[in-house]
Structure formats: structure tokens, C-alpha cells
Design a protein around this motif. Structure first.
Motif, PDB file in Angstrom:
ATOM      1  N   THR A 110      59.226  42.957  13.060  1.00  0.00           N
ATOM      2  CA  THR A 110      60.444  42.789  12.260  1.00  0.00           C
ATOM      3  C   THR A 110      61.491  42.015  13.049  1.00  0.00           C
ATOM      4  OG1 THR A 110      61.450  44.838  13.050  1.00  0.00           O
ATOM      5  CG2 THR A 110      60.018  44.991  11.091  1.00  0.00           C
ATOM      6  N   THR A 111      62.441  41.446  12.325  1.00  0.00           N
ATOM      7  CA  THR A 111      63.530  40.736  12.995  1.00  0.00           C
ATOM      8  C   THR A 111      64.356  41.701  13.834  1.00  0.00           C
ATOM      9  OG1 THR A 111      64.933  40.954  11.030  1.00  0.00           O
ATOM     10  CG2 THR A 111      63.684  38.902  11.271  1.00  0.00           C
ATOM     11  N   GLU A 112      64.459  42.947  13.402  1.00  0.00           N
ATOM     12  CA  GLU A 112      65.233  43.938  14.162  1.00  0.00           C
ATOM     13  C   GLU A 112      64.633  44.164  15.547  1.00  0.00           C
ATOM     14  OE1 GLU A 112      64.237  44.476  10.929  1.00  0.00           O
ATOM     15  OE2 GLU A 112      66.207  44.059  10.072  1.00  0.00           O
ATOM     16  N   VAL A 113      63.298  44.229  15.627  1.00  0.00           N
ATOM     17  CA  VAL A 113      62.645  44.422  16.922  1.00  0.00           C
ATOM     18  C   VAL A 113      62.892  43.213  17.815  1.00  0.00           C
ATOM     19  CG1 VAL A 113      60.387  44.617  18.067  1.00  0.00           C
ATOM     20  CG2 VAL A 113      60.892  46.000  16.046  1.00  0.00           C
ATOM     21  N   LEU A 114      62.790  42.008  17.255  1.00  0.00           N
ATOM     22  CA  LEU A 114      63.033  40.803  18.045  1.00  0.00           C
ATOM     23  C   LEU A 114      64.473  40.732  18.524  1.00  0.00           C
ATOM     24  CD1 LEU A 114      60.992  38.072  16.154  1.00  0.00           C
ATOM     25  CD2 LEU A 114      60.504  39.082  18.376  1.00  0.00           C
ATOM     26  N   LYS A 115      65.420  41.042  17.637  1.00  0.00           N
ATOM     27  CA  LYS A 115      66.829  41.021  18.028  1.00  0.00           C
ATOM     28  C   LYS A 115      67.093  42.015  19.155  1.00  0.00           C
ATOM     29  CE  LYS A 115      68.798  39.527  13.640  1.00  0.00           C
ATOM     30  NZ  LYS A 115      69.579  39.909  12.462  1.00  0.00           N
ATOM     31  N   GLU A 116      66.533  43.206  19.019  1.00  0.00           N
ATOM     32  CA  GLU A 116      66.725  44.225  20.051  1.00  0.00           C
ATOM     33  C   GLU A 116      66.151  43.761  21.391  1.00  0.00           C
ATOM     34  OE1 GLU A 116      65.158  48.729  20.992  1.00  0.00           O
ATOM     35  OE2 GLU A 116      65.515  48.173  18.902  1.00  0.00           O
ATOM     36  N   GLU A 117      64.976  43.173  21.369  1.00  0.00           N
ATOM     37  CA  GLU A 117      64.323  42.737  22.599  1.00  0.00           C
ATOM     38  C   GLU A 117      65.060  41.584  23.269  1.00  0.00           C
ATOM     39  OE1 GLU A 117      62.106  42.920  25.721  1.00  0.00           O
ATOM     40  OE2 GLU A 117      61.668  44.275  24.064  1.00  0.00           O
ATOM     41  N   PHE A 118      65.448  40.585  22.499  1.00  0.00           N
ATOM     42  CA  PHE A 118      66.032  39.385  23.088  1.00  0.00           C
ATOM     43  C   PHE A 118      67.544  39.444  23.255  1.00  0.00           C
ATOM     44  CE2 PHE A 118      61.864  37.745  21.847  1.00  0.00           C
ATOM     45  CZ  PHE A 118      61.511  37.112  23.030  1.00  0.00           C
ATOM     46  N   SER A 119      68.232  40.355  22.589  1.00  0.00           N
ATOM     47  CA  SER A 119      69.692  40.427  22.743  1.00  0.00           C
ATOM     48  C   SER A 119      70.101  40.888  24.141  1.00  0.00           C
ATOM     49  CB  SER A 119      70.305  41.331  21.674  1.00  0.00           C
ATOM     50  OG  SER A 119      69.863  42.662  21.854  1.00  0.00           O
ATOM     51  N   ARG A 120      69.178  41.429  24.906  1.00  0.00           N
ATOM     52  CA  ARG A 120      69.510  41.820  26.280  1.00  0.00           C
ATOM     53  C   ARG A 120      69.760  40.608  27.167  1.00  0.00           C
ATOM     54  NH1 ARG A 120      64.327  42.811  29.564  1.00  0.00           N
ATOM     55  NH2 ARG A 120      62.713  41.960  28.203  1.00  0.00           N
ATOM     56  N   PHE A 121      69.374  39.421  26.696  1.00  0.00           N
ATOM     57  CA  PHE A 121      69.583  38.202  27.471  1.00  0.00           C
ATOM     58  C   PHE A 121      70.871  37.476  27.096  1.00  0.00           C
ATOM     59  CE2 PHE A 121      65.008  38.923  27.483  1.00  0.00           C
ATOM     60  CZ  PHE A 121      64.771  38.931  28.843  1.00  0.00           C
ATOM     61  N   GLY A 122      71.453  37.811  25.945  1.00  0.00           N
ATOM     62  CA  GLY A 122      72.683  37.151  25.529  1.00  0.00           C
ATOM     63  C   GLY A 122      72.906  37.294  24.040  1.00  0.00           C
ATOM     64  N   VAL A 123      73.961  36.655  23.564  1.00  0.00           N
ATOM     65  CA  VAL A 123      74.343  36.723  22.152  1.00  0.00           C
ATOM     66  C   VAL A 123      73.401  35.847  21.331  1.00  0.00           C
ATOM     67  CG1 VAL A 123      76.175  36.247  20.477  1.00  0.00           C
ATOM     68  CG2 VAL A 123      76.748  37.148  22.735  1.00  0.00           C
ATOM     69  N   ILE A 124      72.761  36.449  20.336  1.00  0.00           N
ATOM     70  CA  ILE A 124      71.869  35.725  19.434  1.00  0.00           C
ATOM     71  C   ILE A 124      72.688  35.268  18.231  1.00  0.00           C
ATOM     72  CG2 ILE A 124      69.870  35.936  17.903  1.00  0.00           C
ATOM     73  CD1 ILE A 124      68.728  37.968  19.890  1.00  0.00           C
ATOM     74  N   THR A 125      72.648  33.962  17.964  1.00  0.00           N
ATOM     75  CA  THR A 125      73.402  33.424  16.840  1.00  0.00           C
ATOM     76  C   THR A 125      72.531  33.158  15.618  1.00  0.00           C
ATOM     77  OG1 THR A 125      73.151  31.163  17.661  1.00  0.00           O
ATOM     78  CG2 THR A 125      75.139  32.377  18.340  1.00  0.00           C
ATOM     79  N   ASP A 126      71.199  33.057  15.818  1.00  0.00           N
ATOM     80  CA  ASP A 126      70.305  32.822  14.694  1.00  0.00           C
ATOM     81  C   ASP A 126      68.905  33.271  15.089  1.00  0.00           C
ATOM     82  OD1 ASP A 126      69.651  31.847  12.077  1.00  0.00           O
ATOM     83  OD2 ASP A 126      68.756  30.077  12.992  1.00  0.00           O
ATOM     84  N   LEU A 127      68.172  33.790  14.110  1.00  0.00           N
ATOM     85  CA  LEU A 127      66.789  34.185  14.327  1.00  0.00           C
ATOM     86  C   LEU A 127      66.010  33.843  13.068  1.00  0.00           C
ATOM     87  CD1 LEU A 127      65.502  37.304  16.102  1.00  0.00           C
ATOM     88  CD2 LEU A 127      64.426  36.564  14.005  1.00  0.00           C
ATOM     89  N   HIS A 128      65.004  33.002  13.225  1.00  0.00           N
ATOM     90  CA  HIS A 128      64.150  32.631  12.096  1.00  0.00           C
ATOM     91  C   HIS A 128      62.731  33.039  12.447  1.00  0.00           C
ATOM     92  CE1 HIS A 128      62.304  30.426   8.822  1.00  0.00           C
ATOM     93  NE2 HIS A 128      61.454  29.947   9.701  1.00  0.00           N
ATOM     94  N   MET A 129      62.127  33.868  11.597  1.00  0.00           N
ATOM     95  CA  MET A 129      60.781  34.343  11.864  1.00  0.00           C
ATOM     96  C   MET A 129      59.842  33.869  10.763  1.00  0.00           C
ATOM     97  SD  MET A 129      59.542  38.169  12.921  1.00  0.00           S
ATOM     98  CE  MET A 129      60.064  38.959  11.422  1.00  0.00           C
ATOM     99  N   GLN A 130      58.685  33.345  11.160  1.00  0.00           N
ATOM    100  CA  GLN A 130      57.668  32.886  10.222  1.00  0.00           C
ATOM    101  C   GLN A 130      56.489  33.853  10.284  1.00  0.00           C
ATOM    102  OE1 GLN A 130      56.682  31.696   7.667  1.00  0.00           O
ATOM    103  NE2 GLN A 130      55.940  29.625   7.865  1.00  0.00           N
ATOM    104  N   THR A 131      56.294  34.595   9.216  1.00  0.00           N
ATOM    105  CA  THR A 131      55.176  35.528   9.161  1.00  0.00           C
ATOM    106  C   THR A 131      54.248  35.214   7.998  1.00  0.00           C
ATOM    107  OG1 THR A 131      56.483  37.095   7.871  1.00  0.00           O
ATOM    108  CG2 THR A 131      56.443  37.407  10.265  1.00  0.00           C
TER     109      THR A 131
END
Length: 154
Positions: free
Chosen positions: A37-58
């Protein structure tokens, strides 16, 4: 420590006089597990900085899911890429994610409609996609040439 010299102090992404911090950064995350899910990706990668956009292709074949994650700062994207490439196992994954810096493969300065492109000889997409109403742009591009070439010179 003197003001402004502490490396732990939060910085504005647009505060640098050189403009280096103002440049956003984007990573491509491949080998995503099915059901991510996008929530899991946001949680994982937000530790590196502010995420301004996330596009996922499933909407691909299983094992071919991917995402683009855009960070406010280019440096944060580089840090995320270096820290996670080949090391990050997301829930449900059988292999680690492949994380690379995203590349812009298309130049948006030239509108696609004004750029004539000959269809490959094996392509039948133009006829199906156009519904027959405007498919004439590609007709004849491969019609008179022998050997399967388009006949167009570039």
C-alpha cells in the motif's frame, strides 16, 4: 555551537543561497510485493525526508509492481536510494526492493501531437487506439517500403 552550524537543526528546503536544497529528488522503487500500500511506502521512506508525491503502479504482472517517490530535497532522495537499494524487504516481499534515482526519459518541451513518428512495422496500436477516425497519420508509413522499414528518413 554557533547559530546555524548545528547539523541537527531543521532546515527549510528553500533556505540555501546556492539553491542546492531547493531541488526535489525522485526515486524509482522496483520489485514491490503484491498487496503493498502507499501507506507502507510512505511510512518506510518518510524517515529519509519529506515526501511530496508518491505514485504507485500495481496494475502490472505480479512481481513487476513499482513506485516513484518524490522528496522535497534531492539529498533526501539520494540518501533513501543509497540506504535501501537491495536491502529493503517490504512486508510480503521475497526479495529486496531495487531502488534507483528516477530519470526523466521524456522531454515535455515538444508537444507530442506536433512530433510526427512513424509506427513500427509490427505495431497495430494506432488503428485500434484511434478507432479509425484519425488513424491516417500512420497509414502509408510502412506501405511502400520493402524490407519492413518505415521508409521515413531521420
Amino acid at each position: 555551537a554557533p547559530p546555524g552550524s548545528a547539523s541537527t537543526a531543521p532546515r527549510s528546503a528553500y533556505s540555501s543561497s546556492s539553491g542546492a536544497d531547493a531541488k526535489p529528488g525522485k526515486i524509482h522503487v522496483g520489485c514491490l510485493p503484491e498487496g503493498i500500500t502507499t501507506e507502507v511506502l510512505k511510512e518506510e521512506f518518510s524517515r529519509f525526508g519529506v515526501i511530496t508525491d508518491l505514485h504507485m503502479q500495481t496494475h502490472s504482472l505480479p512481481g513487476r509492481y513499482w513506485a516513484f517517490v518524490t522528496f522535497q530535497r534531492h539529498e533526501d532522495a539520494v540518501s533513501a536510494q543509497e540506504s535501501t537499494n537491495g536491502k529493503l524487504f517490504l512486508p510480503g516481499a521475497s526479495k529486496p526492493c531495487q531502488v534507483t534515482m528516477a530519470r526523466n526519459l521524456y522531454k515535455a518541451s515538444v508537444p507530442l501531437a506536433s512530433t510526427p513518428v512513424a509506427a513500427p512495422s509490427s505495431s497495430r496500436v494506432s488503428q485500434a487506439a484511434s478507432g479509425g477516425s484519425s488513424g491516417g497519420a500512420f497509414e502509408g508509413a510502412s506501405g511502400g517500403a520493402s524490407g519492413g522499414a518505415s521508409g521515413a528518413s531521420f
